[in-house]
Design a protein around this motif. Structure first.
Motif, PDB file in Angstrom:
ATOM      1  N   SER A 158      29.585  20.701   9.794  1.00 28.00           N
ATOM      2  CA  SER A 158      30.100  20.202  11.069  1.00 28.00           C
ATOM      3  C   SER A 158      31.407  20.914  11.381  1.00 28.00           C
ATOM      4  N   ALA A 159      31.733  20.996  12.657  1.00 30.77           N
ATOM      5  CA  ALA A 159      32.949  21.710  13.072  1.00 30.77           C
ATOM      6  C   ALA A 159      34.177  21.174  12.344  1.00 30.77           C
ATOM      7  N   LYS A 160      34.234  19.862  12.193  1.00 25.75           N
ATOM      8  CA  LYS A 160      35.368  19.234  11.511  1.00 25.75           C
ATOM      9  C   LYS A 160      35.406  19.626  10.039  1.00 25.75           C
ATOM     10  N   ASN A 161      34.230  19.645   9.395  1.00 20.83           N
ATOM     11  CA  ASN A 161      34.181  19.928   7.959  1.00 20.83           C
ATOM     12  C   ASN A 161      34.406  21.398   7.624  1.00 20.83           C
ATOM     13  N   VAL A 162      34.165  22.303   8.570  1.00 20.61           N
ATOM     14  CA  VAL A 162      34.472  23.714   8.332  1.00 20.61           C
ATOM     15  C   VAL A 162      35.951  23.858   7.982  1.00 20.61           C
ATOM     16  N   GLU A 163      36.788  23.050   8.650  1.00 18.67           N
ATOM     17  CA  GLU A 163      38.231  23.091   8.369  1.00 18.67           C
ATOM     18  C   GLU A 163      38.592  22.183   7.195  1.00 18.67           C
ATOM     19  N   GLU A 164      38.108  20.935   7.223  1.00 12.78           N
ATOM     20  CA  GLU A 164      38.531  19.950   6.228  1.00 12.78           C
ATOM     21  C   GLU A 164      37.924  20.198   4.847  1.00 12.78           C
ATOM     22  N   LYS A 165      36.779  20.843   4.801  1.00 11.03           N
ATOM     23  CA  LYS A 165      36.119  21.127   3.518  1.00 11.03           C
ATOM     24  C   LYS A 165      35.947  22.636   3.347  1.00 11.03           C
ATOM     25  N   ALA A 166      37.041  23.345   3.651  1.00  8.01           N
ATOM     26  CA  ALA A 166      37.018  24.815   3.616  1.00  8.01           C
ATOM     27  C   ALA A 166      36.625  25.348   2.231  1.00  8.01           C
ATOM     28  N   LYS A 167      37.044  24.637   1.174  1.00  4.69           N
ATOM     29  CA  LYS A 167      36.707  25.070  -0.183  1.00  4.69           C
ATOM     30  C   LYS A 167      35.191  25.013  -0.403  1.00  4.69           C
ATOM     31  N   ALA A 168      34.542  23.967   0.103  1.00  3.92           N
ATOM     32  CA  ALA A 168      33.086  23.842  -0.032  1.00  3.92           C
ATOM     33  C   ALA A 168      32.371  24.946   0.745  1.00  3.92           C
ATOM     34  N   VAL A 169      32.916  25.300   1.901  1.00  2.47           N
ATOM     35  CA  VAL A 169      32.341  26.401   2.689  1.00  2.47           C
ATOM     36  C   VAL A 169      32.384  27.692   1.872  1.00  2.47           C
ATOM     37  N   GLU A 170      33.497  27.933   1.205  1.00  4.44           N
ATOM     38  CA  GLU A 170      33.629  29.139   0.386  1.00  4.44           C
ATOM     39  C   GLU A 170      32.687  29.107  -0.811  1.00  4.44           C
ATOM     40  N   VAL A 171      32.523  27.940  -1.426  1.00 10.72           N
ATOM     41  CA  VAL A 171      31.582  27.802  -2.551  1.00 10.72           C
ATOM     42  C   VAL A 171      30.168  28.144  -2.083  1.00 10.72           C
ATOM     43  N   ALA A 172      29.773  27.620  -0.917  1.00 11.73           N
ATOM     44  CA  ALA A 172      28.439  27.895  -0.374  1.00 11.73           C
ATOM     45  C   ALA A 172      28.267  29.381  -0.065  1.00 11.73           C
ATOM     46  N   LYS A 173      29.325  30.013   0.424  1.00  8.87           N
ATOM     47  CA  LYS A 173      29.256  31.461   0.685  1.00  8.87           C
ATOM     48  C   LYS A 173      29.037  32.238  -0.609  1.00  8.87           C
ATOM     49  N   GLU A 174      29.787  31.894  -1.644  1.00 12.70           N
ATOM     50  CA  GLU A 174      29.662  32.602  -2.925  1.00 12.70           C
ATOM     51  C   GLU A 174      28.240  32.480  -3.477  1.00 12.70           C
ATOM     52  N   ILE A 175      27.644  31.311  -3.305  1.00 19.54           N
ATOM     53  CA  ILE A 175      26.244  31.122  -3.728  1.00 19.54           C
ATOM     54  C   ILE A 175      25.338  32.028  -2.900  1.00 19.54           C
ATOM     55  N   GLY A 176      25.596  32.077  -1.597  1.00 22.44           N
ATOM     56  CA  GLY A 176      24.775  32.880  -0.691  1.00 22.44           C
ATOM     57  C   GLY A 176      24.818  34.363  -0.977  1.00 22.44           C
ATOM     58  N   TYR A 177      25.976  34.868  -1.404  1.00 24.14           N
ATOM     59  CA  TYR A 177      26.126  36.306  -1.662  1.00 24.14           C
ATOM     60  C   TYR A 177      25.199  36.800  -2.769  1.00 24.14           C
ATOM     61  N   VAL A 178      24.744  35.893  -3.627  1.00 21.82           N
ATOM     62  CA  VAL A 178      23.870  36.264  -4.745  1.00 21.82           C
ATOM     63  C   VAL A 178      22.424  36.491  -4.280  1.00 21.82           C
TER      64      VAL A 178
END
Length: 263
Positions: A158-178
Motif C-alpha cells: 500500500s502507498a502508506k506501507n511503502v514508506e512506513e515499512k520501507a525495510k520490508a520493501v527492501e527485503v522483498a526486493k532482495e528476494i526478487g533479485y534472486v
C-alpha cells in the motif's frame, strides 16, 4: 530454516520443510521465494508441518527447458509432495501461488483438505493486464531482473506501507533479485495465458479461504472475492496491499490459523 533440494523429473526444486502435524503448503508470488513466508513458517510450524517451495525459476529452484504453464507449475508441486510421501495438504497460494493452487485443485483435488488464495484471483488476466505482462517481459529482456523487481515491488505494498515499512520493501526486493530472468519471463507468460478458473471456485466442495488487501492495487477486492458460497470464507485485511505477509503478518497468521482449525 534450512533449505533442502529435490530433483524432480525436469528441474531441481528448493524448499523448506518445518514442523510436524497436518501438512500445509505455502506457495509464494511472482519474483518471490519461500522467504516471503518466513514469519508465517516460523509461527505455523509450531503446530503443523509446513512445506514452502521455491517455484521453478525462483529462489534456489532451477528453470526447465519445457514451456512453463500454471498447470506445469502445479505438477511441480505434485511431484514434490509425491517425493515426500505426502498425501493430503491444505494449500495457501499468494498471487502467482494462488493461480497455481487453483490449477492444483483442478488436477489433484483428492490431495487437498482445503485451499486459500492470498491476494490472488480465479479470474484470468484482462487485456490490459496481458499488455502489462508483455511490457514486463520486454523490461527483463532489455534491462534485467533488477529493473523489473525495482519497478514491481513498491506497487505491491500500500502507498502508506511503502514508506512506513520501507525495510520490508527492501527485503522483498532482495528476494526478487534472486529470480532468474528466464524464470521471470516464463512465469509472466504463464500468468498471461492462464484460464478463467472461477467456475472451480464456485463448484468446489472443499473449504476455501479468500484473503484480500483493502489497499491492493494489483488484485482489487471484487476480483479477489469473485465467488460467494457457504464453503468460502472471505477476509479483508484493512491495512494491507498485496503483501500482507509483510504488511500485517500477525493478522495474516491469525486468519490462516482460523482457517486451518475450521476443517
Amino acid at each position: 530454516m534450512d533449505t533442502k533440494t529435490l530433483l524432480l523429473p525436469n528441474l531441481e526444486m528448493a524448499y523448506v520443510d518445518e514442523g510436524e502435524g497436518k501438512t500445509i503448503v505455502l506457495l509464494h508470488g511472482f519474483c518471490g521465494s519461500h522467504k516471503y513466508w518466513t514469519k508465517q513458517i516460523e509461527e505455523l510450524a509450531k503446530d503443523y508441518r509446513v512445506i514452502a517451495p521455491d517455484l521453478r525459476g525462483h529462489g534456489k529452484s532451477t528453470i526447465t527447458n519445457e514451456t512453463t504453464t500454471i498447470e506445469s507449475m502445479a505438477d511441480d508441486i505434485k511431484w514434490l509432495l509425491d517425493k515426500l510421501n505426502i498425501e493430503k495438504v491444505t494449500m495457501f497460494g499468494h498471487s502467482l501461488g494462488g493461480y497455481i493452487t487453483l490449477a492444483f485443485a483442478e488436477k489433484y483435488e483428492e490431495m487437498l483438505e482445503g485451499f486459500a488464495l492470498v491476494h490472488s484471483t480465479a479470474l484470468p488476466d484482462s487485456e490490459e493486464a496481458k499488455k502489462g505482462r508483455m511490457l514486463n517481459i520486454e523490461r527483463v529482456k532489455r534491462n534485467g531482473i533488477h529493473s523489473l523487481v525495482d519497478h514491481l515491488i513498491p506497487k505491491l505494498f500500500s502507498a502508506k506501507n511503502v514508506e512506513e515499512k520501507a525495510k520490508a520493501v527492501e527485503v522483498a526486493k532482495e528476494i526478487g533479485y534472486v529470480t532468474s530472468p528466464e524464470g521471470a519471463i516464463a512465469a509472466l507468460e504463464a500468468m498471461k495465458d492462464r484460464p478463467d478458473r472461477n467456475s472451480l471456485l464456485e463448484n468446489t466442495s472443499l473449504p476455501v479461504l479468500l484473503v484480500a488487501g483493502k489497499e491492493d492495487s494489483v488484485i482489487p477486492l471484487e476480483n479477489a472475492f469473485s465467488a460467494t458460497k457457504e464453503t468460502i470464507i472471505q477476509y479483508t485485511i484493512e491495512k494491507a496491499g498485496h503483501m500482507s505477509m509483510y504488511e500485517e503478518p500477525d493478522e495474516l497468521i491469525h486468519v490462516m490459523r482460523s482457517f486451518l482449525r475450521s476443517h
